[in-house]
Design an enzyme around this catalytic site. Sequence first.
Site, PDB file in Angstrom:
ATOM      1  CE  LYS A   1      -4.281  -1.595   2.218  1.00 15.41           C
ATOM      2  NZ  LYS A   1      -5.180  -1.389   3.379  1.00 15.41           N
TER       3      LYS A   1
ATOM      4  CE  LYS B   1     -10.847 -11.316  -0.417  1.00 10.33           C
ATOM      5  NZ  LYS B   1     -10.149 -11.176   0.865  1.00 10.33           N
TER       6      LYS B   1
ATOM      7  CE  LYS C   1     -15.706  -3.984   2.976  1.00  9.26           C
ATOM      8  NZ  LYS C   1     -14.288  -4.184   3.078  1.00  9.26           N
TER       9      LYS C   1
END
Length: 337
Positions: free
Chosen positions: A114, A195, A198
């Site tokens: 990240k 994957k 959301k």
Amino acid sequence: MSAKRRVFSGIQPSGTLTLGNYLGAIKRWVEGQDAKENFICVVDLHAITVPQDPDALRANTRATAALLLAAGIDPARTTLFVQSHVRAHAEASWLLSCVAPLGWLERMTQYKAKAAAQESVLTALLTYPILQAGDILLYDAHEVPVGEDQKQHIELARDIAQRFNHLFGELLVVPEPKIAAAGARVMGLDDPAKKMSKSATARGHAVRLTDSDDEIRWAFKRAVTDSGREIVFSDEPEKAGVNNLLTIYQVTTGKDPDAVVADFASARGYGDLKTWVADAVIEAITPIRTRFHELMADPAELDRQVALGADHAREIAEAKLVAIKEAMGFGVPAALR
Ligand code: TRP
């Protein structure tokens, strides 16, 4: 002390919950509500480790709690709450950050990935796994059901618990990660190598639990498959799309793999496959969507149900926090007990 094993799970309010969240995690939490003592936390403090619009965060947090309730999380049997409603989480994070060496955090692969993708990295992105360790340790949780991507964070929580116990005496339960089975991983419809997420925004990537029937059919119609026509479970990379559709159908219907393949024996091709999977998903999601809209239309009732969980969580977490502070050498005044 309860005889049941304690289970703690956290879910970020970083977007509307997807079919992947439902089939991969929520459905199993709902089915496991009686076997264990379950805590489910909407981790809004974790969400702000990347910049959030305040109104969007507030709305997503409410919607996430409402969708969990709508999906069948029963506040009489599961402690469902919002992380920021229990102050002990933020305080535990500070205390545990004084136990965890910096090197442990710098090793986290999710942090490295990240941080590499951002120009400016917030301090909390690095210390995020300490907040997560506190979530788990405040409740003496034995088990933490997570995806493979969170395994390293749970191992860090174990290391922190062990180090704390070594320094200050046996107080914290050392939790175990429970990694979801591979079949429970729902992949993106637009890219079956990723994957379903959301927080991804690409249209056609995810099916959201609030999507209309038309939106669900549209997303499945566009799902990536392959140039063949065989409707079979397979771990060949080029069959990943078809495999994902069959997995979605299998988990949605609860059938075994042979029954799933038999259901598609009369399909005329991938068109039928996509339509039939969409139909099964719509049938499963419709009641969730209906209950979600009912809850969102009754904010007082939603608040009441969410407050029940926070009241129970607060009682447990506050008592544990007092014990942690005492062990570390703080005098805890009556006003904080
Ligand atoms: N970090 C987890 C995620 O992004 C969410 C989380 C926060 C969590 N606290 C937790 C998961 C405690 C399990 C236990 O998915």
